[in-house]
Scaffold this motif. Structure first.
Motif, PDB file in Angstrom:
ATOM      1  N   ALA A 155       0.306  11.401 -13.977  1.00  0.00           N
ATOM      2  CA  ALA A 155      -0.585  11.514 -12.826  1.00  0.00           C
ATOM      3  C   ALA A 155      -1.610  10.397 -12.787  1.00  0.00           C
ATOM      4  O   ALA A 155      -2.465  10.370 -11.898  1.00  0.00           O
ATOM      5  N   GLU A 156      -1.518   9.472 -13.740  1.00  0.00           N
ATOM      6  CA  GLU A 156      -2.516   8.402 -13.826  1.00  0.00           C
ATOM      7  C   GLU A 156      -1.917   7.007 -13.752  1.00  0.00           C
ATOM      8  O   GLU A 156      -2.636   6.019 -13.825  1.00  0.00           O
ATOM      9  N   VAL A 157      -0.591   6.923 -13.645  1.00  0.00           N
ATOM     10  CA  VAL A 157       0.086   5.633 -13.576  1.00  0.00           C
ATOM     11  C   VAL A 157       1.171   5.694 -12.513  1.00  0.00           C
ATOM     12  O   VAL A 157       1.959   6.655 -12.476  1.00  0.00           O
ATOM     13  N   ASP A 158       1.223   4.699 -11.659  1.00  0.00           N
ATOM     14  CA  ASP A 158       2.278   4.594 -10.666  1.00  0.00           C
ATOM     15  C   ASP A 158       3.628   4.479 -11.383  1.00  0.00           C
ATOM     16  O   ASP A 158       3.831   3.580 -12.209  1.00  0.00           O
TER      17      ASP A 158
ATOM     18  N   THR B  23      -8.269  10.517  -4.353  1.00  0.00           N
ATOM     19  CA  THR B  23      -8.976  11.790  -4.131  1.00  0.00           C
ATOM     20  C   THR B  23      -8.289  12.657  -3.096  1.00  0.00           C
ATOM     21  O   THR B  23      -8.789  13.730  -2.755  1.00  0.00           O
ATOM     22  N   ALA B  24      -7.151  12.197  -2.567  1.00  0.00           N
ATOM     23  CA  ALA B  24      -6.471  12.987  -1.537  1.00  0.00           C
ATOM     24  C   ALA B  24      -4.976  12.725  -1.584  1.00  0.00           C
ATOM     25  O   ALA B  24      -4.535  11.602  -1.850  1.00  0.00           O
ATOM     26  N   THR B  25      -4.184  13.777  -1.356  1.00  0.00           N
ATOM     27  CA  THR B  25      -2.742  13.673  -1.215  1.00  0.00           C
ATOM     28  C   THR B  25      -2.346  14.361   0.083  1.00  0.00           C
ATOM     29  O   THR B  25      -3.207  14.769   0.877  1.00  0.00           O
ATOM     30  N   HIS B  26      -1.058  14.552   0.289  1.00  0.00           N
ATOM     31  CA  HIS B  26      -0.612  15.212   1.526  1.00  0.00           C
ATOM     32  C   HIS B  26      -1.040  16.671   1.566  1.00  0.00           C
ATOM     33  O   HIS B  26      -1.025  17.304   2.637  1.00  0.00           O
ATOM     34  N   CYS B  27      -1.460  17.206   0.383  1.00  0.00           N
ATOM     35  CA  CYS B  27      -1.928  18.602   0.356  1.00  0.00           C
ATOM     36  C   CYS B  27      -3.420  18.716   0.637  1.00  0.00           C
ATOM     37  O   CYS B  27      -3.991  19.804   0.564  1.00  0.00           O
ATOM     38  N   GLY B  28      -4.056  17.612   0.921  1.00  0.00           N
ATOM     39  CA  GLY B  28      -5.485  17.639   1.169  1.00  0.00           C
ATOM     40  C   GLY B  28      -6.258  17.017   0.030  1.00  0.00           C
ATOM     41  O   GLY B  28      -5.748  16.224  -0.749  1.00  0.00           O
ATOM     42  N   ARG B  29      -7.520  17.418  -0.065  1.00  0.00           N
ATOM     43  CA  ARG B  29      -8.381  16.841  -1.080  1.00  0.00           C
ATOM     44  C   ARG B  29      -8.006  17.350  -2.458  1.00  0.00           C
ATOM     45  O   ARG B  29      -7.682  18.521  -2.643  1.00  0.00           O
ATOM     46  N   VAL B  30      -8.021  16.430  -3.458  1.00  0.00           N
ATOM     47  CA  VAL B  30      -7.732  16.798  -4.844  1.00  0.00           C
ATOM     48  C   VAL B  30      -8.892  16.337  -5.705  1.00  0.00           C
ATOM     49  O   VAL B  30      -9.774  15.587  -5.274  1.00  0.00           O
ATOM     50  N   GLY B  31      -8.882  16.793  -6.956  1.00  0.00           N
ATOM     51  CA  GLY B  31      -9.878  16.311  -7.888  1.00  0.00           C
ATOM     52  C   GLY B  31      -9.704  14.828  -8.129  1.00  0.00           C
ATOM     53  O   GLY B  31      -8.606  14.291  -8.056  1.00  0.00           O
ATOM     54  N   SER B  32     -10.797  14.159  -8.410  1.00  0.00           N
ATOM     55  CA  SER B  32     -10.767  12.709  -8.608  1.00  0.00           C
ATOM     56  C   SER B  32      -9.788  12.349  -9.710  1.00  0.00           C
ATOM     57  O   SER B  32      -9.802  12.916 -10.792  1.00  0.00           O
ATOM     58  N   SER B  33      -8.899  11.402  -9.417  1.00  0.00           N
ATOM     59  CA  SER B  33      -7.922  10.948 -10.409  1.00  0.00           C
ATOM     60  C   SER B  33      -7.850   9.434 -10.377  1.00  0.00           C
ATOM     61  O   SER B  33      -7.596   8.834  -9.331  1.00  0.00           O
ATOM     62  N   TRP B  34      -8.085   8.805 -11.528  1.00  0.00           N
ATOM     63  CA  TRP B  34      -8.026   7.350 -11.614  1.00  0.00           C
ATOM     64  C   TRP B  34      -6.609   6.942 -11.989  1.00  0.00           C
ATOM     65  O   TRP B  34      -6.084   7.345 -13.020  1.00  0.00           O
TER      66      TRP B  34
ATOM     67  N   LEU C 256       2.507   4.419  -3.782  1.00  0.00           N
ATOM     68  CA  LEU C 256       2.169   4.907  -5.111  1.00  0.00           C
ATOM     69  C   LEU C 256       2.993   6.169  -5.400  1.00  0.00           C
ATOM     70  O   LEU C 256       3.029   7.095  -4.586  1.00  0.00           O
ATOM     71  N   THR C 257       3.644   6.189  -6.553  1.00  0.00           N
ATOM     72  CA  THR C 257       4.429   7.355  -6.972  1.00  0.00           C
ATOM     73  C   THR C 257       3.793   7.952  -8.211  1.00  0.00           C
ATOM     74  O   THR C 257       3.770   7.316  -9.271  1.00  0.00           O
ATOM     75  N   ILE C 258       3.246   9.150  -8.092  1.00  0.00           N
ATOM     76  CA  ILE C 258       2.597   9.814  -9.223  1.00  0.00           C
ATOM     77  C   ILE C 258       3.016  11.281  -9.275  1.00  0.00           C
ATOM     78  O   ILE C 258       3.507  11.851  -8.313  1.00  0.00           O
ATOM     79  N   TRP C 259       2.770  11.876 -10.440  1.00  0.00           N
ATOM     80  CA  TRP C 259       3.042  13.292 -10.665  1.00  0.00           C
ATOM     81  C   TRP C 259       1.959  14.111  -9.966  1.00  0.00           C
ATOM     82  O   TRP C 259       0.771  13.848 -10.122  1.00  0.00           O
ATOM     83  N   GLY C 260       2.373  15.089  -9.178  1.00  0.00           N
ATOM     84  CA  GLY C 260       1.388  15.883  -8.459  1.00  0.00           C
ATOM     85  C   GLY C 260       1.979  17.143  -7.862  1.00  0.00           C
ATOM     86  O   GLY C 260       3.064  17.591  -8.229  1.00  0.00           O
TER      87      GLY C 260
ATOM     88  N   CYS D 297       2.240  22.016  -2.407  1.00  0.00           N
ATOM     89  CA  CYS D 297       0.914  22.505  -2.022  1.00  0.00           C
ATOM     90  C   CYS D 297       0.630  23.927  -2.502  1.00  0.00           C
ATOM     91  O   CYS D 297      -0.076  24.695  -1.833  1.00  0.00           O
ATOM     92  N   ASP D 298       1.161  24.251  -3.698  1.00  0.00           N
ATOM     93  CA  ASP D 298       0.859  25.576  -4.251  1.00  0.00           C
ATOM     94  C   ASP D 298      -0.193  25.496  -5.342  1.00  0.00           C
ATOM     95  O   ASP D 298      -0.433  26.489  -6.053  1.00  0.00           O
ATOM     96  N   GLY D 299      -0.820  24.325  -5.484  1.00  0.00           N
ATOM     97  CA  GLY D 299      -1.875  24.162  -6.472  1.00  0.00           C
ATOM     98  C   GLY D 299      -1.388  23.820  -7.858  1.00  0.00           C
ATOM     99  O   GLY D 299      -2.200  23.712  -8.783  1.00  0.00           O
ATOM    100  N   VAL D 300      -0.077  23.613  -8.027  1.00  0.00           N
ATOM    101  CA  VAL D 300       0.491  23.296  -9.336  1.00  0.00           C
ATOM    102  C   VAL D 300       1.220  21.964  -9.254  1.00  0.00           C
ATOM    103  O   VAL D 300       2.044  21.752  -8.349  1.00  0.00           O
ATOM    104  N   ASP D 301       0.908  21.063 -10.196  1.00  0.00           N
ATOM    105  CA  ASP D 301       1.620  19.796 -10.242  1.00  0.00           C
ATOM    106  C   ASP D 301       3.034  20.052 -10.736  1.00  0.00           C
ATOM    107  O   ASP D 301       3.250  20.556 -11.845  1.00  0.00           O
ATOM    108  N   ASP D 302       4.045  19.688  -9.915  1.00  0.00           N
ATOM    109  CA  ASP D 302       5.420  20.056 -10.250  1.00  0.00           C
ATOM    110  C   ASP D 302       6.435  18.951  -9.999  1.00  0.00           C
ATOM    111  O   ASP D 302       7.633  19.156 -10.162  1.00  0.00           O
TER     112      ASP D 302
END
Length: 1007
Positions: A657-660, A704-715, A724-728, A732-737
């Motif tokens: 979730a922190e590297v493309d 700070t945002a994905t297609h599910c809306g606002r997310v916690g800050s992630s560098w 950008l391709t990241i784990w997330g 939109c069920d609140g679980v990174d999958d």
């Protein structure tokens, strides 16, 4: 007729030898001789100083080549039927260059050859497609050039010194973190942040080559320039000597203090350095004609002194560690050579800091002690084998070591305290330590490379493999209780501080209490292979066609790969046309692609368990404390108004979730077209046009945002402005999958406005209003230049070289570091932290020195006396008035916008009044729109006396640097708005200056 042609071939062997030969040849300590003779002729090259010799037979077309020749002076001899034809011709083989030899039926064509003193020089190498400058240690001895590799590199056109606090050198508009440095083929570049390199004392080196563009495919991992050096070696004669270099502080002009509105804000006038260096060396044969050595030891006594910026503390240091270095060359057989190069530049600096009264120049009680350690042991073992007349091989294995250690006896009890301009002066030192952090890092590189060269008629194939394993072992934490560093910054009430919030009413300064620590072992590996064809299409046209394939693998603190890139194809194509067919005039050009690896600092700061917690308080003045009987100031913490640990919470997160996962590489494309002409036996001139374009960037961006809306800050380490391709969270069920894709050119950052209401006499936060998503602009950097050079070769009487460079360095991203904001954390710049840092930020970049003039010359007044001079003049870099706000979002880092209306919450509000960050009004502040820094001119002068006394040669050289003692600013404060609604009165004021005038006396005696 055959003997006549061979005789003529022997004479023409000297054609093509040049002071700045540019033909692609073996990297490291080698050069080559290549030429044309009669078909079937026997040509022998021999070094009379070592007994080394090789003989090859010219092919059916008369072509012959000697590859991988150690740097030195050789004799070439043509022969027929085992008998020499004519007299031997002396030629010099330079570092990384080729001596090209041409035979002609017309003896008058040898007018292209210049006989100057005892040497033969041709100023135009018609077989060259590269751009480089070769300089020998002997040439440097005739000039007032400071005794280090960087100063030698600065002699080349288009090369400029870095102007920010982290130093370095810039090649052709690139940042200072994009270069590569080699000693005897060993890569000694600092892979941690790529700004520095492992360096030996100047007297350890024999020759330097500075490559400024168009270099061949054997060189990679750089989008800047290459500095290639070779160490000295032994011969069949024993020699020894010694040298003393004196730089007393009394010969250094006083540094200028900086004042603003009559108040001193930067104290430099008591910063001096006293240095004495003495070396002894010896060289010679261990076995005649077979085994040779060179050994050197340098003792050093360096004593720097300095005050802090406000002049309330004084630091005195001392360093007396010695340097050792050696080379060993073994001619195992006539066709096999084994070479060893090793040196140790370990160094420790011990310093003590005392209370100080600037006005009375009185040094008080000791505040703290500190020590730093740097350097390490470096070595390379090289095997060279001449397998056949046409096939040669070179194998190198080596290691580099760089320590970086800093600590203090007070680390357990004293926190580091600092204060910016505009903060009240407590009149006593800040904090009870001068040591910011307890830092211990060891960088080790293990390098192996294999290179081949195979001549096949009109084609010369070169191919090889190159592997590096780079490991950083790090332990770092701030000193003092809790491992916290306290920094005080001036501000205004209501100002918006990035990552903190709004400064509470009544505070005109704030304190950032930062806890920072990281530990671990971090590795990266770089692999490459290359192949190149140098094709002599005709007698007058040479094509250089090559391809390099690179792969980078950066690993986290647990040893797992987290950034991996491969199949980086670097095509290079060059040509050289002998316009007149007589070796005096050439048109040349090349186009190529160059890739830049990810620095190890990225592994550490993202792939490690980094804790970076920042707590913000209002500043309520200074508390005067006492430590070991000495008073010091400590900030009084007021109301807390912010906390941020988004850049590191002390754990190694899910790096998916922190590297493309599909990140593109950083690369630069380059196009060069040049012309060079020999005007006479001594004079030549040339012109070169350069175009460089940096494609892409890898940096940390704040998603700070994905297609599910606002997310916690992630560098996230990614390519700004690209997909950008990241784990997330894919559903939109609140679980990174799973992996999701974000187009960072359009989205990825949540924008919002903060709303406040005035209740019970103070402003209270109500809520935030979403305003949508925004994306990042793509990084851009271009360099366009015209370089003009004129050269007059040394003839034992005088020499001259001059260059003028007209250039444009423009874009919105300097590279992996930021000079304009003095940020040297490679690959983690502020440039792309959020979408607004670079919004509307295209313009002249920090290394845009539009004009550069470089002159150097030497004149022999008599046989014993010489004078030398250098001039380095360049126009100043651009100044930008940075803000920290923007029209779209309240939170930002540096930006190209300034707030001009409704910037802070009203101070005359009434009950029920509302205010929103959306009410702010901004205006654009373009990059470079605040003017330019002044021209800087640095003039050096030297006078040298030399004389022989029987077997001994004596030399004394007095060199003066910055003769006119110009101390112009090379960097100024460029933050006009440090907080939204706050203006810095020190904007545009000088920060870093030219070094003052200083002198060195060098005394040497050799046998």
């Amino acid at each position: 007729m055959k003997n006549r042609n061979l005789h003529r071939s022997a004479l023409s062997i000297a054609m093509g030898l040049c002071l700045a030969a540019l033909t692609p040849v073996a990297m490291a300590q080698d050069g080559a001789v290549v030429g044309v003779s009669e078909a079937g002729a026997q040509v022998t090259v021999r070094n009379p100083q070592t007994g080394f010799s090789r003989t090859v037979t010219a092919d059916a077309s008369g072509n012959y080549r000697f590859s991988y020749l150690p740097v030195g002076t050789y004799e070439l001899q043509a022969s027929a039927n085992g008998e020499p034809v004519g007299e031997p011709v002396q030629v010099r083989v330079g570092l990384g260059s080729a001596t090209y030899v041409g035979a002609s039926d017309d003896v008058t064509s040898l007018g292209a050859v210049q006989v100057i003193g005892s040497r033969v020089i041709n100023a135009v190498d018609v077989s060259s497609t590269e751009s480089a400058t070769n300089v020998t240690a002997e040439q440097i001895e005739r000039l007032p050039v400071e005794r280090n590799v960087s100063s030698v590199a600065l002699l080349a056109p288009g090369v400029a010194g870095g102007s920010a606090g982290f130093g370095g050198i810039s090649f052709g508009g690139s940042s200072v973190a994009e270069n590569a440095f080699y000693v005897n083929g060993l890569n000694v570049t600092d892979f941690y942040n790529r700004i520095g390199f492992s360096e030996a004392p100047f007297d350890f080196y024999e020759e330097f080559q500075v490559k400024t563009g168009g270099y061949s495919v054997e060189f990679g991992r750089t989008t800047g320039g290459v500095v290639n050096a070779v160490a000295k070696s032994g011969t069949n004669e024993f020699h020894s000597g010694g040298k003393v270099v004196l730089g007393p502080r009394e010969w250094e002009s006083s540094r200028r203090d900086s004042y603003f509105e009559g108040e001193r804000y930067l104290t430099r006038s008591h910063d001096t350095t006293d240095s004495t260096r003495m070396n002894i060396w010896a060289s010679g044969p261990l076995v005649q004609d077979r085994l040779f050595f060179f050994a050197m030891y340098e003792g050093r006594q360096v004593e720097p002194e300095s005050t802090n910026n406000v002049g309330t503390s004084f630091t005195r240091g001392t360093s007396d560690d010695g340097f050792w270095g050696a080379t060993m060359d073994w001619q195992v057989t006539d066709n096999n050579l084994l070479s060893l190069m090793a040196f140790s530049n370990e160094n420790r600096l011990d310093s003590s800091t005392y209370a100080y009264d600037f006005d009375t120049d009185e040094i008080g009680d000791k505040i703290s002690d500190r020590y730093t350690e740097a350097g390490g042991t470096n070595w390379a073992l090289t095997w060279t084998s001449y397998l056949t007349d046409n096939l040669s091989m070179k194998v190198l294995h080596g290691q580099t070591e760089r320590k970086d250690i800093g600590a203090s006896p007070n680390d357990a009890t004293c926190n580091f305290v600092s204060a910016g301009t505009g903060v009240p002066d407590p009149g006593v030192p800040l904090g009870c330590t001068s040591n910011l952090s307890i830092y211990d890092r060891l960088d080790e590189r293990e390098q192996t490379r294999v290179d081949f060269e195979w001549s096949l008629g009109d084609h010369r194939l070169r191919f090889g493999l190159d592997r590096e394993s780079n490991t950083s072992d790090l332990s770092q934490a701030y000193s003092g209780p809790g491992g916290i560093q306290y920094g005080v910054t001036a501000t205004t009430p209501g100002a918006q501080i990035p990552d903190a919030g709004i400064v509470p009413d009544g505070y005109f300064a704030y304190v950032r209490a930062r806890q920072y620590e990281i530990f671990g072992n971090f590795e990266s590996t770089n692999n490459a292979w290359y192949i190149e064809d140098n094709w002599s299409v005709t007698d007058d046209l040479v094509l250089n066609m090559g391809i390099r394939n690179e792969a980078f693998d950066n690993k986290d603190g647990l040893g797992a790969t987290y950034i991996e890139m491969d199949d980086m194809w670097s095509p290079r194509l060059g040509f050289s046309w002998d316009v007149r067919g007589d070796g005096t005039t050439k048109l040349f050009g090349n186009v190529g692609r160059y890739f830049l690896p990810v620095a190890n600092v990225i592994n550490i700061k993202q792939g490690g368990a980094l804790l970076d917690a920042r707590t913000f308080y209002g500043f309520e003045g200074w508390e005067i404390r006492e430590h070991n009987g000495v008073e010091y100031a400590f900030p009084i913490l007021g109301e807390q108004f912010g906390f941020d640990n988004s850049q590191g919470d002390g754990t190694v997160g899910d790096l998916r979730a922190e590297v493309d996962a599909d990140m593109d590489q950083v690369y630069q494309d380059e196009l060069i077209l040049g012309f060079q002409q020999q005007l006479s036996q001594a004079w030549s001139w040339g012109v070169r046009g350069i175009y460089r374009k940096l494609n892409n960037a890898i940096d940390d961006i704040n998603i700070t945002a994905t297609h599910c809306g606002r997310v916690g800050s992630s560098w996230v380490m990614a390519n700004p402005g690209e997909e950008l391709t990241i784990w997330g969270d894919t559903d939109c069920d609140g679980v990174d999958d799973g992996y999701l894709t974000i187009d960072t050119a359009q989205a990825g950052y949540w924008t919002e406005a903060d709303n406040y209401v005035y209740t019970d006499g103070e402003w209270e936060y109500v809520d935030s209003t979403p305003t949508g998503q925004r994306g990042w602009v793509k990084p851009r950097r271009t360099y366009k230049a015209l370089e003009f050079q004129v050269d007059r070769a040394w003839d034992e009487k005088w020499m001259f070289n001059g260059s003028y460079t007209l250039s444009w360095n423009e874009g919105n991203a300097e590279g992996p570091v930021n000079t304009d904001t003095n940020f040297g954390d490679t690959g983690r710049t502020e440039n792309f932290d959020d979408p607004f840092v670079n919004l509307d930020g295209y313009g002249p970049l920090a290394n845009d020195h539009r004009h550069q003039i470089k002159l150097r010359g030497t004149y022999a007044v008599t046989d014993n006396w010489r004078v030398g001079a250098t001039v380095d003049a360049k126009s100043g870099g651009p100044i930008t008035a940075f803000g920290v706000g923007n029209p779209y979002n309240w939170k930002s880092y540096h930006s190209y916008y300034l707030c001009v209306e409704n910037c802070t919450r009203p101070t005359d509000a009434e009950e029920g009044d509302t205010w929103s960050t959306a009410d702010r009004v901004f205006e654009h502040s373009p990059r470079g729109d605040a003017g330019r820094m002044p021209w800087t001119v640095d003039i050096g002068a030297s006078v040298t006396y030399q004389r022989s006394f029987g077997l001994a040669d004596f030399q004394a050289k007095l060199a003066v640097y910055n003769l006119l003692n110009d101390q112009k600013p090379i960097w100024v404060y460029q933050e006009l708005e440090p907080g939204v609604g706050s203006r810095d009165p020190y904007f545009g004021q000088e920060r870093f200056l030219q070094s003052p005038r200083y002198a060195q006396l060098t005394l040497s005696l050799s046998y």
